[in-house]
Design an enzyme around this catalytic site. Structure first.
Site, PDB file in Angstrom:
ATOM      1  N   GLY A 183      20.378  18.967  22.734  1.00 38.83           N
ATOM      2  CA  GLY A 183      19.182  19.670  23.171  1.00 38.83           C
ATOM      3  C   GLY A 183      18.149  18.708  23.709  1.00 38.83           C
ATOM      4  O   GLY A 183      18.433  17.545  24.002  1.00 38.83           O
ATOM      5  N   PHE A 196      14.337  17.210  22.916  1.00 36.95           N
ATOM      6  CA  PHE A 196      13.341  17.137  21.844  1.00 36.95           C
ATOM      7  C   PHE A 196      11.919  17.424  22.303  1.00 36.95           C
ATOM      8  O   PHE A 196      10.990  17.459  21.504  1.00 36.95           O
ATOM      9  CB  PHE A 196      13.411  15.833  21.053  1.00 36.95           C
ATOM     10  CG  PHE A 196      13.345  14.534  21.833  1.00 36.95           C
ATOM     11  CD1 PHE A 196      12.549  14.383  22.959  1.00 36.95           C
ATOM     12  CD2 PHE A 196      14.076  13.440  21.398  1.00 36.95           C
ATOM     13  CE1 PHE A 196      12.474  13.186  23.633  1.00 36.95           C
ATOM     14  CE2 PHE A 196      14.015  12.224  22.063  1.00 36.95           C
ATOM     15  CZ  PHE A 196      13.206  12.097  23.192  1.00 36.95           C
ATOM     16  N   HIS A 242       8.513   4.803  20.590  1.00 35.06           N
ATOM     17  CA  HIS A 242       8.052   3.663  21.403  1.00 35.06           C
ATOM     18  C   HIS A 242       8.494   3.779  22.868  1.00 35.06           C
ATOM     19  O   HIS A 242       7.982   3.046  23.715  1.00 35.06           O
ATOM     20  CB  HIS A 242       8.515   2.342  20.781  1.00 35.06           C
ATOM     21  CG  HIS A 242       9.926   1.952  21.052  1.00 35.06           C
ATOM     22  ND1 HIS A 242      10.350   0.641  21.043  1.00 35.06           N
ATOM     23  CD2 HIS A 242      11.038   2.688  21.326  1.00 35.06           C
ATOM     24  CE1 HIS A 242      11.637   0.589  21.298  1.00 35.06           C
ATOM     25  NE2 HIS A 242      12.082   1.805  21.471  1.00 35.06           N
TER      26      HIS A 242
END
Length: 344
Positions: free
Chosen positions: A212, A214, A232
């Protein structure tokens, strides 16, 4: 020449050293020397190189103590050079291939980015880093290989520092090939884990997995969510958006664990973290952050940062423990005494 001038001259020649190492990694010089010293001519025959040019490269590597310059025009491996071999503990061949090839050219865009903004890699290539990998599968494979070596080292340090046995269910968000999740499941058999990443990344994984985006949705209802070296990669707005996706999925009693480098107050206190921050600037427009900056990101997404736990001197990462902001603070006990130094 004064010591300051000598140091500056050596730093300015860093571009040469990067390429010497890259050539050695590409030609597998270290693997060719694994059974003992060879002459430049023998090595040239073995790796398919011009002997006169190769000799000069080998001497350059010897000047950096990557190789031993031996009598009779022979060269051998030093302890540093051993790490250019494939399959040895601590191998950095993948990292050298990525830095000398994929990363190297992007720095040509650094000055323009400093002056006018933007991401150096994108200024040079006209596309994002991950778009570039999508259309260059060989470079993508090398990058993933480099990341896997680093991930294995960091995963071992993380499970040594943090006791995952307290959880029954866990989602590794943006977990790539599942190096960290596999280590968690090995160290904490009671945990039921799910690997979550882009469909093309998790396809074929032997671990339980869901594909998927995020930015849109992650599997809901787990007791813990882990994001390792994910935040990061992204500037502030996108980082907050990812964390808000997790906040929608996590129960109010859940725990969020970020595995990240944490920038020190002074650059000289952790030069490796600062260099990684420059990598993020150059390649992705992301950034490493201080503990206070992580706390601000988490607060903007509805979390409270409870603790920052070190994972060992050579891992380069911390475990940042956070919970939904409405939930009262609970204590976290570090798994090992070495990791019990408190908040950083």
């Amino acid at each position: 020449m004064t010591s300051a001038a000598s140091r500056l001259a050596r730093l300015a020649d860093g571009y040469v050293v990067t390429q010497l190492l890259w050539v050695a990694a590409e030609l597998r010089i270290a693997d060719a020397l694994a059974d003992g010293p060879r002459s430049a001519k023998e090595l040239a025959t073995q790796v398919g190189a011009d002997p006169d040019v190769l000799r000069r490269v080998l001497r350059g590597l010897a000047a950096e103590e990557v190789l031993d310059d031996l009598p009779g025009d022979r060269f051998g491996l030093t302890a540093t050079g051993e790490l250019l071999r494939d399959g040895v503990e601590g191998s950095q061949r993948g990292a050298v291939l990525a830095r000398g090839g994929l990363y190297y050219g992007a720095l040509a865009g650094l000055l323009d980015a400093v002056r006018d903004g933007g991401v150096p890699f994108e200024l040079v290539h006209g596309r994002t880093f991950f778009q570039h990998l999508d259309i260059h599968p060989a470079e993508s494979a090398r990058f993933q290989s480099s990341m896997a070596v680093r991930a294995a080292r960091e995963a071992a340090a993380v499970v040594e520092a943090y006791d995952f046995r307290r959880f029954r269910t866990l989602v590794d968000v943006g977990g790539g090939t599942g190096v960290l999740l596999a280590e968690i499941l090995r160290a904490a058999p009671p945990v039921s884990g799910v690997l979550f990443d882009r469909p093309e990344v998790v396809r074929g994984s032997q671990l339980p997995h869901v594909g998927g985006d995020f930015f849109a949705e992650v599997p809901a209802g787990a007791e813990a969510y882990v994001l390792s070296r994910v935040i990061h990669d992204w500037p502030g707005a996108e980082a907050v958006a990812i964390l808000r996706t997790v906040r929608r999925a996590i129960p109010d009693s859940g725990t969020l664990l970020l595995v990240e480098a944490v920038l020190p107050a002074r650059a000289s206190d952790d030069p490796a973290a600062v260099r990684m921050d420059v990598h993020m600037l150059t390649l992705l427009g992301g950034q490493e952050r201080t503990a206070d900056e992580f706390a601000a990101l988490l607060a903007a997404a509805g979390f409270r940062l409870d603790r920052v736990m070190p994972t060992g001197p050579r891992s380069g990462v911390h475990v940042l423990v956070a919970r939904p902001a409405e939930v009262p603070r609970h204590s976290d006990r570090p798994r090992s005494r070495a990791a019990s130094g408190g908040e950083s």
